[in-house]
Design a protein around this motif. Structure first.
Motif, PDB file in Angstrom:
ATOM      1  N   CYS A   1      34.246  49.575  49.904  1.00 55.31           N
ATOM      2  CA  CYS A   1      35.142  50.309  50.804  1.00 55.31           C
ATOM      3  C   CYS A   1      35.519  49.455  52.012  1.00 55.31           C
ATOM      4  O   CYS A   1      36.118  49.945  52.965  1.00 55.31           O
ATOM      5  N   ASP A   2      35.126  48.184  51.969  1.00 53.23           N
ATOM      6  CA  ASP A   2      35.401  47.239  53.051  1.00 53.23           C
ATOM      7  C   ASP A   2      34.746  47.680  54.357  1.00 53.23           C
ATOM      8  O   ASP A   2      35.305  47.510  55.441  1.00 53.23           O
ATOM      9  N   MET A   3      33.555  48.257  54.215  1.00 50.07           N
ATOM     10  CA  MET A   3      32.780  48.683  55.372  1.00 50.07           C
ATOM     11  C   MET A   3      31.692  47.656  55.659  1.00 50.07           C
ATOM     12  O   MET A   3      31.309  46.872  54.787  1.00 50.07           O
ATOM     13  N   PHE A   4      31.170  47.699  56.850  1.00 47.22           N
ATOM     14  CA  PHE A   4      30.028  46.877  57.228  1.00 47.22           C
ATOM     15  C   PHE A   4      28.810  47.337  56.443  1.00 47.22           C
ATOM     16  O   PHE A   4      28.531  48.527  56.353  1.00 47.22           O
ATOM     17  N   VAL A   5      28.094  46.389  55.846  1.00 49.76           N
ATOM     18  CA  VAL A   5      26.851  46.702  55.129  1.00 49.76           C
ATOM     19  C   VAL A   5      25.686  46.357  56.048  1.00 49.76           C
ATOM     20  O   VAL A   5      25.525  45.203  56.434  1.00 49.76           O
ATOM     21  N   PRO A   6      24.899  47.351  56.423  1.00 47.91           N
ATOM     22  CA  PRO A   6      23.792  47.097  57.359  1.00 47.91           C
ATOM     23  C   PRO A   6      22.626  46.380  56.676  1.00 47.91           C
ATOM     24  O   PRO A   6      21.661  46.991  56.244  1.00 47.91           O
ATOM     25  N   ALA A   7      22.766  45.068  56.543  1.00 46.25           N
ATOM     26  CA  ALA A   7      21.727  44.251  55.917  1.00 46.25           C
ATOM     27  C   ALA A   7      21.771  42.862  56.526  1.00 46.25           C
ATOM     28  O   ALA A   7      22.789  42.441  57.079  1.00 46.25           O
ATOM     29  N   GLU A   8      20.681  42.154  56.405  1.00 48.30           N
ATOM     30  CA  GLU A   8      20.658  40.772  56.895  1.00 48.30           C
ATOM     31  C   GLU A   8      21.685  39.945  56.129  1.00 48.30           C
ATOM     32  O   GLU A   8      22.385  39.116  56.694  1.00 48.30           O
ATOM     33  N   SER A   9      21.775  40.183  54.818  1.00 46.61           N
ATOM     34  CA  SER A   9      22.821  39.562  54.002  1.00 46.61           C
ATOM     35  C   SER A   9      23.028  40.423  52.762  1.00 46.61           C
ATOM     36  O   SER A   9      22.120  41.123  52.314  1.00 46.61           O
ATOM     37  N   PHE A  10      24.238  40.392  52.214  1.00 47.65           N
ATOM     38  CA  PHE A  10      24.550  41.143  51.004  1.00 47.65           C
ATOM     39  C   PHE A  10      25.691  40.431  50.296  1.00 47.65           C
ATOM     40  O   PHE A  10      26.706  40.102  50.912  1.00 47.65           O
ATOM     41  N   SER A  11      25.508  40.180  49.015  1.00 49.44           N
ATOM     42  CA  SER A  11      26.525  39.520  48.204  1.00 49.44           C
ATOM     43  C   SER A  11      26.607  40.243  46.873  1.00 49.44           C
ATOM     44  O   SER A  11      25.585  40.537  46.249  1.00 49.44           O
TER      45      SER A  11
ATOM     46  N   ARG B   1      18.717  53.469  45.707  1.00 48.55           N
ATOM     47  CA  ARG B   1      19.744  54.174  46.482  1.00 48.55           C
ATOM     48  C   ARG B   1      20.356  53.258  47.538  1.00 48.55           C
ATOM     49  O   ARG B   1      21.562  53.277  47.777  1.00 48.55           O
ATOM     50  N   SER B   2      19.519  52.453  48.192  1.00 41.23           N
ATOM     51  CA  SER B   2      20.038  51.576  49.238  1.00 41.23           C
ATOM     52  C   SER B   2      20.947  50.503  48.653  1.00 41.23           C
ATOM     53  O   SER B   2      21.973  50.154  49.255  1.00 41.23           O
ATOM     54  N   ILE B   3      20.629  49.990  47.467  1.00 39.98           N
ATOM     55  CA  ILE B   3      21.495  49.000  46.815  1.00 39.98           C
ATOM     56  C   ILE B   3      22.823  49.653  46.436  1.00 39.98           C
ATOM     57  O   ILE B   3      23.897  49.088  46.656  1.00 39.98           O
ATOM     58  N   GLY B   4      22.765  50.850  45.868  1.00 41.94           N
ATOM     59  CA  GLY B   4      23.992  51.566  45.509  1.00 41.94           C
ATOM     60  C   GLY B   4      24.861  51.863  46.709  1.00 41.94           C
ATOM     61  O   GLY B   4      26.084  51.707  46.664  1.00 41.94           O
ATOM     62  N   LEU B   5      24.249  52.271  47.793  1.00 40.73           N
ATOM     63  CA  LEU B   5      24.994  52.569  49.016  1.00 40.73           C
ATOM     64  C   LEU B   5      25.621  51.304  49.598  1.00 40.73           C
ATOM     65  O   LEU B   5      26.780  51.308  50.027  1.00 40.73           O
ATOM     66  N   ALA B   6      24.879  50.188  49.565  1.00 39.11           N
ATOM     67  CA  ALA B   6      25.423  48.920  50.058  1.00 39.11           C
ATOM     68  C   ALA B   6      26.621  48.497  49.207  1.00 39.11           C
ATOM     69  O   ALA B   6      27.642  48.036  49.738  1.00 39.11           O
ATOM     70  N   GLN B   7      26.526  48.667  47.895  1.00 39.38           N
ATOM     71  CA  GLN B   7      27.640  48.326  47.004  1.00 39.38           C
ATOM     72  C   GLN B   7      28.864  49.178  47.332  1.00 39.38           C
ATOM     73  O   GLN B   7      29.978  48.677  47.454  1.00 39.38           O
ATOM     74  N   LEU B   8      28.656  50.465  47.498  1.00 40.37           N
ATOM     75  CA  LEU B   8      29.754  51.380  47.818  1.00 40.37           C
ATOM     76  C   LEU B   8      30.396  51.013  49.157  1.00 40.37           C
ATOM     77  O   LEU B   8      31.618  50.939  49.265  1.00 40.37           O
ATOM     78  N   MET B   9      29.566  50.733  50.158  1.00 40.66           N
ATOM     79  CA  MET B   9      30.093  50.375  51.472  1.00 40.66           C
ATOM     80  C   MET B   9      30.877  49.068  51.412  1.00 40.66           C
ATOM     81  O   MET B   9      31.955  48.950  51.994  1.00 40.66           O
ATOM     82  N   MET B  10      30.365  48.082  50.672  1.00 44.73           N
ATOM     83  CA  MET B  10      31.051  46.804  50.540  1.00 44.73           C
ATOM     84  C   MET B  10      32.408  46.997  49.864  1.00 44.73           C
ATOM     85  O   MET B  10      33.405  46.450  50.292  1.00 44.73           O
TER      86      MET B  10
END
Length: 75
Positions: free
Chosen positions: A23-33, A12-21
């Protein structure tokens, strides 16, 4: 026995990070690519319905199968 390894929470957290990225939103992670996807597909857990003809797992697999069946039509 209840499996509490955190697999669902992790996915779920990976899916949410993908969705946020996307949508050009900040992804609350140390790094995300990630690459931008053409579609994001999910299904929401439903409460047990007493009128269901099969079990909850069968119902969930059926909904997921419908999502997968429609993936090839997206281009």
């Amino acid at each position: 026995m209840i499996d509490q390894g955190g697999k669902s929470i992790f996915l779920r957290s990976i899916g949410l990070a993908q969705l946020m990225m996307q949508c050009d939103m900040f992804v609350p992670a140390e790094s995300f690519s990630s690459n931008v996807c053409e579609g994001l597909f999910t299904h929401y857990k439903r409460e047990e319905d007493p009128a269901m003809k099969s079990g909850k797992l069968d119902e969930e697999l059926s909904r997921m199968s419908e999502i997968v069946d429609n993936l090839s039509s997206i281009k």
